[in-house]
Design an enzyme around this catalytic site. Structure first.
Site, short mmCIF file in Angstrom:
data_model
loop_
_atom_site.label_atom_id
_atom_site.label_comp_id
_atom_site.label_asym_id
_atom_site.label_seq_id
_atom_site.Cartn_x
_atom_site.Cartn_y
_atom_site.Cartn_z
N HIS A 18 -2.42 1.22 -6.05
CA HIS A 18 -2.26 -0.18 -6.07
C HIS A 18 -3.18 -0.70 -4.85
CE1 HIS A 18 0.52 -0.06 -2.55
NE2 HIS A 18 1.29 0.98 -3.42
N HIS A 21 -2.98 0.64 -1.16
CA HIS A 21 -3.91 1.80 -1.10
C HIS A 21 -5.31 1.76 -0.73
CE1 HIS A 21 -0.66 3.77 -3.84
NE2 HIS A 21 -0.40 4.08 -2.50
N CYS A 126 17.31 9.02 -0.77
CA CYS A 126 16.82 8.02 -1.73
C CYS A 126 15.50 8.75 -2.43
CB CYS A 126 16.22 6.60 -1.13
SG CYS A 126 15.22 5.52 -2.04
N CYS A 129 12.06 6.77 -1.59
CA CYS A 129 11.56 7.03 -0.43
C CYS A 129 11.21 8.40 -0.16
CB CYS A 129 12.39 6.53 0.48
SG CYS A 129 12.98 4.90 0.57
N CYS A 144 19.89 1.86 -1.11
CA CYS A 144 18.66 1.99 -0.42
C CYS A 144 17.91 0.97 0.22
CB CYS A 144 17.49 2.76 -0.88
SG CYS A 144 16.02 2.77 -0.07
N HIS A 147 14.48 0.26 -1.58
CA HIS A 147 14.35 -0.24 -3.17
C HIS A 147 15.37 -0.59 -3.69
CE1 HIS A 147 11.38 3.15 -1.94
NE2 HIS A 147 10.71 2.63 -2.66
N LYS A 295 6.63 -9.78 -1.99
CA LYS A 295 6.24 -8.47 -2.38
C LYS A 295 5.66 -8.08 -3.94
CE LYS A 295 8.23 -3.75 -1.99
NZ LYS A 295 9.31 -2.82 -1.92
N LYS A 298 5.50 -4.87 -10.47
CA LYS A 298 5.46 -5.13 -11.91
C LYS A 298 6.35 -6.27 -12.44
CE LYS A 298 3.40 -0.72 -12.64
NZ LYS A 298 3.84 0.54 -12.57
N1 MSP Z 1 3.10 9.97 0.26
C1 MSP Z 1 3.53 9.09 1.32
C2 MSP Z 1 2.67 9.15 2.76
C3 MSP Z 1 2.49 10.63 3.10
S1 MSP Z 1 1.61 10.72 4.60
C4 MSP Z 1 1.55 12.34 5.25
C5 MSP Z 1 3.51 7.55 1.03
N2 MSP Z 1 2.92 7.22 -0.19
S2 MSP Z 1 2.67 5.75 -0.74
O1 MSP Z 1 1.83 5.90 -1.81
O2 MSP Z 1 3.81 5.21 -0.91
O3 MSP Z 1 1.96 4.96 0.44
C6 MSP Z 1 0.74 5.35 0.63
C7 MSP Z 1 0.28 4.38 1.90
O4 MSP Z 1 -0.01 3.28 1.48
C8 MSP Z 1 1.33 4.32 3.13
O5 MSP Z 1 0.63 4.03 4.59
C9 MSP Z 1 1.90 3.02 2.79
O6 MSP Z 1 2.21 2.30 3.82
C10 MSP Z 1 0.80 2.00 2.15
N3 MSP Z 1 1.14 0.91 1.38
C11 MSP Z 1 2.13 1.06 0.36
N4 MSP Z 1 2.34 -0.18 0.02
C12 MSP Z 1 1.39 -1.05 0.45
C13 MSP Z 1 1.24 -2.44 0.55
N5 MSP Z 1 1.90 -3.48 -0.27
N6 MSP Z 1 0.35 -3.11 1.38
C14 MSP Z 1 -0.24 -2.09 2.41
N7 MSP Z 1 -0.11 -0.86 2.49
C15 MSP Z 1 0.90 -0.14 1.76
O7 MSP Z 1 4.09 6.68 1.76
#
Ligand code: MSP
Length: 512
Positions: A18, A21, A126, A129, A144, A147, A295, A298
């Site tokens: 998304h 990322h 959870c 998480c 949680c 979530h 936030k 979907k």
């Molecule tokens: N897999 C774990 C991280 C493990 S690191 C050893 C995880 N994955 S995640 O896919 O949920 O998130 C990956 C990164 O994207 C995290 O740093 C998270 O904070 C960031 N983000 C997730 N949603 C986000 C937004 N809406 N906005 C900005 N960053 C976001 O957590």
């Protein structure tokens, strides 16, 4: 050569990428590119976190072997890096052999130091998480907090890590900024968690089929967060390439989101302390991207797809939006109308017009060659020269703090001053009245502003910077030049042949 090892979090492989990322990868890439332009040898890693129970669930739903499923999703994340021009050196998947070895080695070291013991675990879990909570950390009705879904009560025999043995020392290192946490608000949050006291935590899960086997006991798997955090040393060569590990570790910066600071600022450093491995130098927590304050989800239908955004606006424009319009460390707003507005205003109007108008005039009044600088001749030209000379100071101070919006603001202020200079000095009148020296001064100042801007945007918009250098006839590779040197005033050589060419940012018009 000074080295810089930077990492992003690794993304869960249970769904497609998304925009959050993409944001994290882009801001990390801006730092990686900036550091390279400052002469650092940079190693930049990202990847996918593949041992989550949700990955297994998803693979089962799709009737795919989990590893096959992970490889498919990892390919999409690699594609995300490619379309956003993320200059990574490594993409790690936690299902790789090098990682399994690294996890086993780190756990063996923690165990040898007497920090792993068997105990009884009872707590709330959870699934989304992938995190354990105490009852007091859930909502009143057992959900949680992130979530809003029920947490499961887990009772099992687990292995634990003696966190309590290291938390006091960790607190001292954070207070002395030996282990840096930025921004300040996140540092305070972590310090207050540590002051409240931190219990030993469970590091294994019983009765799981998917995951890395716990080195001490094959009936257990390593709890996914412990496996995931270790990716940072695996990518640097831990347990597989000692020379590489010696070169790159400790990491200089872990760039992560604000939701996972507990794992990165408490659990990860304790694991390393227990195993006798150096701590990373810094963790920086960025904010969350919201759509008009909400936030993205979907169900609300307000998700911005990272691939669509690039298709519509181009990678550089989205990268610019992330850098200029979101204050690093804080939550920021993102939606397609906002990216379009920034495209039309900052890129097409401000920078694009400055380039078009200036190069047009240089072609018309100076036969397409940069004139020599004859020195300022009045208040306006003096002011812009001073501003251009001060740019590097402002720009580098903000970039060193990872405050990209401040750096972009400094560049755009100079661009604005140059656009005003055109109105104030009206080069067409200088030409008519035969004021050649003054005309050449104005032309030089405009070209110099464009050159300085191209250098300043190179870490953020590498493709655009390359195109601007080419329009100025300068043989500068936007990924490999000395940015401090290039951002000094007065370096544009007289006689350089410029060429206007196509506009860089044709305005995006409203659909009729
Ligand atoms: N897999 C774990 C991280 C493990 S690191 C050893 C995880 N994955 S995640 O896919 O949920 O998130 C990956 C990164 O994207 C995290 O740093 C998270 O904070 C960031 N983000 C997730 N949603 C986000 C937004 N809406 N906005 C900005 N960053 C976001 O957590």
């Amino acid at each position: 050569m000074k080295k810089f090892y930077i990492t992003t979090a690794i993304d869960y492989a249970n769904s497609r990428p998304h925009i959050g990322h993409a944001y994290e990868k882009v801001i990390s890439d801006i730092i990686a590119r900036y550091k390279r332009l400052r002469g650092y040898d940079v190693y930049f890693s990202t990847g996918t976190d593949e041992h989550s129970a949700n990955v297994c669930i998803k693979a089962n739903e799709l009737k795919l072997d989990p590893k096959v499923y992970c490889d498919e999703i990892a390919a999409v994340f690699r594609e995300l890096c490619a379309v956003y021009n993320i200059s990574i050196n490594d993409f790690i998947q936690t299902t790789e052999e090098r990682h399994t070895k690294s996890v086993a080695e780190l756990f063996t070291r923690m165990d040898k130091n007497g920090d792993i013991y068997r105990g009884h675990y009872e707590g709330w879990y959870c699934k989304s998480c992938e995190s354990f909570y105490s009852k007091s950390e859930l909502t009143g009705d057992g959900l949680c907090k992130t979530h809003k879904t029920p947490a499961d009560l887990i009772k099992e025999e687990n292995y634990f890590l003696k966190m309590t043995r290291y938390t006091e020392e960790l607190q001292k290192r954070i207070e002395k900024d030996i282990f840096m946490i930025r921004p300040q608000t996140r540092r305070n949050e972590i310090l207050s968690m540590l002051k409240q006291g931190y219990n030993d935590i469970s590091v294994s899960r019983a009765n799981q089929s998917w995951g890395i086997s716990f080195p001490k006991d094959a009936n257990h798997k390593v709890y996914v967060w412990f496996d995931a955090l270790i990716n940072y040393i695996t990518a640097a060569g831990f347990a597989s390439n000692d020379e590489k590990f010696k070169k790159w570790w400790p990491a200089d910066l872990h760039m992560i989101g604000k939701d996972i600071i507990k794992f990165h600022c408490i659990i990860w450093p304790v694991m390393l302390m227990s195993a006798g491995v150096e701590l990373p130098k810094e963790v920086y927590a960025h904010g969350f991207l919201l759509n008009k304050g909400e936030k993205m989800s979907k169900t609300k239908g307000n998700v911005v797809d990272p691939f669509d955004a690039v298709n519509k606006f181009g990678a550089d424009a989205v990268r610019y939006y992330f850098a200029a319009n979101i204050i690093n460390g804080e939550d920021g707003d993102l939606n397609e109308e906002a990216i379009k507005l920034s495209f039309n205003t900052n890129l097409a109007n401000d920078l694009g017009n400055l380039i078009n108008r200036s190069l047009n005039m240089v072609e018309k009044y100076c036969a397409g060659s940069a004139p020599a600088y004859a020195g300022s001749f009045g208040a306006h030209t003096k002011a812009i020269e001073e501003e251009a000379r001060a740019l590097w100071g402002k720009y580098s101070a903000t970039m060193e703090e990872y405050a990209f919006s401040g750096a972009m603001a400094a560049v755009w202020k100079l661009v604005g001053t140059a656009n005003k200079l055109i109105e104030l000095e009206a080069p067409w009148n200088l030409q008519k009245s035969g004021k050649t020296k003054e005309l050449e001064t104005v032309m030089y100042l405009l070209l110099e502003t464009i050159r300085l801007s191209a250098a300043g945007i190179a870490p953020v918009m590498p493709q655009t910077a390359g195109k601007i250098f080419a329009k100025l006839g300068l043989p500068i590779d936007p990924v490999k030049f000395d940015i401090e040197k290039e951002m000094q005033f007065g370096l544009l050589p007289a006689g350089t042949k410029v060429s206007k060419g196509e506009p860089l940012f044709p305005r995006i018009e409203e659909k009729k």
